[in-house]
Motif scaffolding. Sequence first.
Motif, PDB file in Angstrom:
ATOM      1  N   GLY A  96       0.780  -1.225   0.000  1.00  0.00           N
ATOM      2  CA  GLY A  96       0.000   0.000   0.000  1.00  0.00           C
ATOM      3  C   GLY A  96       0.812   1.275   0.000  1.00  0.00           C
ATOM      4  N   GLY A  97       1.843   1.369   0.856  1.00  0.00           N
ATOM      5  CA  GLY A  97       2.618   2.602   0.960  1.00  0.00           C
ATOM      6  C   GLY A  97       3.334   2.958  -0.318  1.00  0.00           C
ATOM      7  N   SER A  98       4.012   1.991  -0.924  1.00  0.00           N
ATOM      8  CA  SER A  98       4.711   2.286  -2.168  1.00  0.00           C
ATOM      9  C   SER A  98       3.719   2.526  -3.301  1.00  0.00           C
ATOM     10  CB  SER A  98       5.684   1.157  -2.531  1.00  0.00           C
ATOM     11  OG  SER A  98       5.034  -0.088  -2.574  1.00  0.00           O
ATOM     12  N   GLY A  99       2.544   1.876  -3.237  1.00  0.00           N
ATOM     13  CA  GLY A  99       1.513   2.147  -4.225  1.00  0.00           C
ATOM     14  C   GLY A  99       1.042   3.589  -4.155  1.00  0.00           C
ATOM     15  N   LEU A 136      -7.258   2.863   1.477  1.00  0.00           N
ATOM     16  CA  LEU A 136      -7.140   4.290   1.173  1.00  0.00           C
ATOM     17  C   LEU A 136      -5.803   4.623   0.532  1.00  0.00           C
ATOM     18  CD1 LEU A 136      -8.897   5.956   4.246  1.00  0.00           C
ATOM     19  CD2 LEU A 136      -9.834   5.298   2.014  1.00  0.00           C
ATOM     20  N   LEU A 137      -4.786   3.802   0.757  1.00  0.00           N
ATOM     21  CA  LEU A 137      -3.512   4.001   0.072  1.00  0.00           C
ATOM     22  C   LEU A 137      -3.608   3.624  -1.402  1.00  0.00           C
ATOM     23  CD1 LEU A 137      -1.051   2.633   2.785  1.00  0.00           C
ATOM     24  CD2 LEU A 137      -1.354   5.028   2.099  1.00  0.00           C
ATOM     25  N   ARG A 138      -4.609   2.852  -1.761  1.00  0.00           N
ATOM     26  CA  ARG A 138      -4.807   2.467  -3.163  1.00  0.00           C
ATOM     27  C   ARG A 138      -5.803   3.355  -3.881  1.00  0.00           C
ATOM     28  NH1 ARG A 138      -3.194  -1.918  -0.256  1.00  0.00           N
ATOM     29  NH2 ARG A 138      -1.965  -3.526  -1.345  1.00  0.00           N
ATOM     30  N   VAL A 139      -6.618   4.085  -3.129  1.00  0.00           N
ATOM     31  CA  VAL A 139      -7.591   4.987  -3.738  1.00  0.00           C
ATOM     32  C   VAL A 139      -6.841   6.096  -4.479  1.00  0.00           C
ATOM     33  CG1 VAL A 139      -9.378   6.701  -3.261  1.00  0.00           C
ATOM     34  CG2 VAL A 139      -9.420   4.487  -2.099  1.00  0.00           C
ATOM     35  N   ARG A 363     -10.248   3.677 -21.620  1.00  0.00           N
ATOM     36  CA  ARG A 363      -9.364   3.879 -22.770  1.00  0.00           C
ATOM     37  C   ARG A 363     -10.072   4.585 -23.913  1.00  0.00           C
ATOM     38  NH1 ARG A 363      -7.718  -1.023 -25.099  1.00  0.00           N
ATOM     39  NH2 ARG A 363      -6.054   0.120 -26.160  1.00  0.00           N
ATOM     40  N   ALA A 364     -11.402   4.552 -23.925  1.00  0.00           N
ATOM     41  CA  ALA A 364     -12.167   5.210 -24.981  1.00  0.00           C
ATOM     42  C   ALA A 364     -12.333   6.706 -24.742  1.00  0.00           C
ATOM     43  CB  ALA A 364     -13.540   4.556 -25.119  1.00  0.00           C
ATOM     44  N   CYS A 365     -11.935   7.193 -23.599  1.00  0.00           N
ATOM     45  CA  CYS A 365     -12.082   8.615 -23.298  1.00  0.00           C
ATOM     46  C   CYS A 365     -11.110   9.443 -24.146  1.00  0.00           C
ATOM     47  CB  CYS A 365     -11.810   8.886 -21.820  1.00  0.00           C
ATOM     48  SG  CYS A 365     -12.998   8.159 -20.705  1.00  0.00           S
ATOM     49  N   ASP A 366     -11.603  10.548 -24.697  1.00  0.00           N
ATOM     50  CA  ASP A 366     -10.708  11.461 -25.410  1.00  0.00           C
ATOM     51  C   ASP A 366      -9.723  12.111 -24.446  1.00  0.00           C
ATOM     52  OD1 ASP A 366     -11.793  11.054 -27.952  1.00  0.00           O
ATOM     53  OD2 ASP A 366     -13.428  12.456 -27.537  1.00  0.00           O
ATOM     54  N   VAL A 367     -10.184  12.376 -23.240  1.00  0.00           N
ATOM     55  CA  VAL A 367      -9.323  12.961 -22.208  1.00  0.00           C
ATOM     56  C   VAL A 367      -9.466  12.103 -20.959  1.00  0.00           C
ATOM     57  CG1 VAL A 367      -8.809  14.968 -20.792  1.00  0.00           C
ATOM     58  CG2 VAL A 367      -9.600  15.285 -23.152  1.00  0.00           C
ATOM     59  N   MET A 368      -8.378  11.460 -20.560  1.00  0.00           N
ATOM     60  CA  MET A 368      -8.407  10.624 -19.356  1.00  0.00           C
ATOM     61  C   MET A 368      -8.506  11.499 -18.110  1.00  0.00           C
ATOM     62  SD  MET A 368      -8.023   7.238 -19.826  1.00  0.00           S
ATOM     63  CE  MET A 368      -6.964   6.555 -18.548  1.00  0.00           C
ATOM     64  N   PRO A 369      -9.269  11.069 -17.094  1.00  0.00           N
ATOM     65  CA  PRO A 369      -9.307  11.841 -15.849  1.00  0.00           C
ATOM     66  C   PRO A 369      -7.962  11.779 -15.148  1.00  0.00           C
ATOM     67  CG  PRO A 369     -10.405   9.725 -15.565  1.00  0.00           C
ATOM     68  CD  PRO A 369     -10.080   9.841 -17.026  1.00  0.00           C
ATOM     69  N   PRO A 370      -7.568  12.835 -14.444  1.00  0.00           N
ATOM     70  CA  PRO A 370      -6.280  12.807 -13.741  1.00  0.00           C
ATOM     71  C   PRO A 370      -6.314  11.826 -12.577  1.00  0.00           C
ATOM     72  CG  PRO A 370      -7.529  14.755 -13.112  1.00  0.00           C
ATOM     73  CD  PRO A 370      -8.291  14.102 -14.223  1.00  0.00           C
ATOM     74  N   LEU A 371      -5.149  11.271 -12.262  1.00  0.00           N
ATOM     75  CA  LEU A 371      -5.037  10.437 -11.069  1.00  0.00           C
ATOM     76  C   LEU A 371      -5.183  11.325  -9.838  1.00  0.00           C
ATOM     77  CD1 LEU A 371      -2.009   8.196 -12.098  1.00  0.00           C
ATOM     78  CD2 LEU A 371      -4.417   7.526 -12.039  1.00  0.00           C
ATOM     79  N   GLN A 372      -6.016  10.912  -8.906  1.00  0.00           N
ATOM     80  CA  GLN A 372      -6.289  11.724  -7.720  1.00  0.00           C
ATOM     81  C   GLN A 372      -6.197  10.868  -6.460  1.00  0.00           C
ATOM     82  OE1 GLN A 372     -10.191  13.360  -8.916  1.00  0.00           O
ATOM     83  NE2 GLN A 372      -9.188  15.341  -9.125  1.00  0.00           N
ATOM     84  N   PRO A 373      -4.986  10.686  -5.926  1.00  0.00           N
ATOM     85  CA  PRO A 373      -4.857   9.924  -4.674  1.00  0.00           C
ATOM     86  C   PRO A 373      -5.718  10.532  -3.576  1.00  0.00           C
ATOM     87  CG  PRO A 373      -2.715  10.315  -5.680  1.00  0.00           C
ATOM     88  CD  PRO A 373      -3.694  11.141  -6.443  1.00  0.00           C
ATOM     89  N   TYR A 374      -6.274   9.660  -2.733  1.00  0.00           N
ATOM     90  CA  TYR A 374      -7.139  10.156  -1.653  1.00  0.00           C
ATOM     91  C   TYR A 374      -6.366  11.051  -0.694  1.00  0.00           C
ATOM     92  CZ  TYR A 374      -9.797  10.290   2.654  1.00  0.00           C
ATOM     93  OH  TYR A 374     -10.442  10.733   3.784  1.00  0.00           O
ATOM     94  N   TYR A 375      -5.166  10.638  -0.330  1.00  0.00           N
ATOM     95  CA  TYR A 375      -4.369  11.442   0.597  1.00  0.00           C
ATOM     96  C   TYR A 375      -3.694  12.586  -0.153  1.00  0.00           C
ATOM     97  CZ  TYR A 375      -4.996   7.921   4.231  1.00  0.00           C
ATOM     98  OH  TYR A 375      -5.545   7.082   5.172  1.00  0.00           O
ATOM     99  N   THR A 376      -3.892  13.789   0.349  1.00  0.00           N
ATOM    100  CA  THR A 376      -3.251  14.983  -0.196  1.00  0.00           C
ATOM    101  C   THR A 376      -2.518  15.697   0.933  1.00  0.00           C
ATOM    102  OG1 THR A 376      -5.180  16.387   0.233  1.00  0.00           O
ATOM    103  CG2 THR A 376      -5.099  15.234  -1.897  1.00  0.00           C
TER     104      THR A 376
END
Length: 444
Positions: A96-99, A136-139, A363-376
């Motif tokens: 989880g942590g390294s993920g 939550l480390l994977r979210v 993969r069919a999206c013209d614009v992929m959503p950004p990666l948004q980790p739960y922890y900020t």
Amino acid sequence: MHDQLSQSHPPHTPPQRIAVLADSDTRWKWGATLARRIAPGTVLDAYYLNGRATPTERQLAEVGIRSDSSREVTAAEFLADPRVLEADVLVLALVGGSGQALLHGLAHAWAGLAVRPVVITGYVGVVYEKMTDGLLLRVGSDIVLANTTTDAERFRAAIAGVGADPGAVVETALPFLDGTSHDPSAAGVSRPFTVCFAAQPSAPASRSARLHLLERAAGHARLHPEREVLVKLRSLPGEQTTHVEDFPYQQLMRDLSEPPPDNLQFKYGHMGEVLDRTDLLVTVSSTAALEALHRSVPTAVLTDFGVRENLGNHYFIGSGCLASWDELDQGVVPEADQSWLDRHGVSSDDPYRELQERIAKLRACDVMPPLQPYYTASRASGYLPDLLERYGFDPQGVPLDSFGSGGRGPVARLVRSTVRRGARYGYRLGAQRVAPAIRRWGQL
């Protein structure tokens, strides 16, 4: 939000290239097998994260899945590798942590990109401890895999409960549940009735408990000379896997109260090949139990040290598989409960269709959503910076590994590789030989 993804054209064809970043042999097995489940025949790029449990060549050969390319990397080198961005799917087969650290690193590296790989995280085995912490480390990945209906329900409830999007959770099954169904008629005809004890590195962890289990396996072999008793081992002494093994069974064999009987053997190799000849699988809580149950192999989950969360065998409550060595010595053969199997992902017919459809939609999206980790940094200011630094990232997700992101020439790569091998050998020597010796001296 995954239910709001725009899609302006039909789903793509199945992924043509999948990259897997793994930090141990068991996680490589999970990630690589998952890749083959997602798209059989796809190009598979293997990355092994440099660390304590980086798999050896022998361990990789035992898993038995060939990759089209392979590279041992630091986090910085992984993020800088242009082939990663060429992948259609990226599987983070990590703790989880390294993920979480890699999710932040990828979010920073891929900021503003319209097209990028679909990022998947998940669990190598059953989830029986630290569920919220690990989850939550994977979210923040596009897809968080749940191996069972029970896990999917728990995951979605927990994610929604902290105000995140539960739509990322996709139910599948453990990808290495495979193989031919058990044929009980072969026992005693084409081969002896075979009992396989699937050993684990750290369940149980103490020397006395592990010696007890080995004594019981040897005692069962003596009591049933017509049977073959196999002790299935995960690694050789000195090799690391997901969990640290302080007291390898190979070393404990010399401490048995009596010489081991001839029908007791240590066994290495692919678990599936061992299950092909197994009539009774015995374990404390290994995922080998699920592999066996999937094949209808009678399975015993040991209660000799209690049914306890720290052992993981509490996961099998209600399965019908809980039994002791005393019962097995008396001829008891547990019978699994079908309703338990259904809810725990053991008997699913097509567990990957939803995952394949979700990947195609992303993969069919013209614009992929950004990666948004739960922890900020604002949400977890007292937790995230230290976690990221521990895994080699600054608070913005930028790698701190200047050595790993430095020279790219062949000499520099050779130097880095040599230093890593030496450091890994030194760690393994300390963890497997020196530390146990010190503990034994302390017991004198």
